[in-house]
Enzyme design. Sequence first.
Site: not given
Ligand code: BG6
Ligand code: MG
Length: 216
Positions: A10-12, A18, A46-48, A50, A115-117, A119, A146, A170-171
């Site tokens: 996982d990233l964040d 972040t 966390k992990g959820i 956007r 990662s869910a992000s 970004n 997730k 994973e955190d």
């Molecule tokens: C996860 C974070 O890695 O990414 C969440 O733990 C965040 O807090 C999710 O909402 C989505 O990130 P982004 O960068 O696409 O808004």
């Molecule tokens: Mg995380």
Amino acid sequence: MSNLKACIFDLDGVIVDTAVYHYKAWRRLANQLGFDFTEEQNEELKGISRIESLKIILNWGAVSKTEEEMQELASLKNTWYVEMITKMTPKEILPGAKEFLELVKANHYLTALGSASKNSETILNQIGLTHLFDALVDGNKVTKSKPDPEVFLVGAAELNVEPSACVVFEDAIAGVQAAKAGYMKTVGIGNATVLKEADLVVPGLYEMTIEKLENL
Ligand code: BG6
Ligand code: MG
């Protein structure tokens, strides 16, 4: 002898912290809408994804918005978030993360980001770690948030490795549950009481060794 072939990170909260930037940007949005929320509540995000995070936050403030308005609010939050993450530097890599990635690669494990992000590319470029991943899977490639295992299963498929030969770092509780739902081993990063469903919990990647990996 362990049958593990791949490590999915996982990233964040695992590679970089972040969460503090997510919190600042979400809080700014909530404040603009006339309410506030605590750092403790922020843990639940966390992990959820956007949009799912936004729905939870709006619920805390008892604010109701249309789908279209929610898209606009999520995008506004992201603009503020991106302003902060584009200033990130390699100094923000969490202790031991780079070293452990280098160690697993030197020991011939495959590596993927899960990662869910949306970004993740920006963040990895800012901190200069993109080259240490054999596959990158993030919120742009998956549709289910997730604790659904999709992000990790796509990672395993991209690496051409069976899910049972993967270990996920994973955190987030949702992330540990996602890895378990995908029949993968899990290492929780953080607090053992919070991440009790993980096979092993360490406070940070600085505490991980190849021996601990092989003993999972
Ligand atoms: C996860 C974070 O890695 O990414 C969440 O733990 C965040 O807090 C999710 O909402 C989505 O990130 P982004 O960068 O696409 O808004
Ligand atoms: Mg995380």
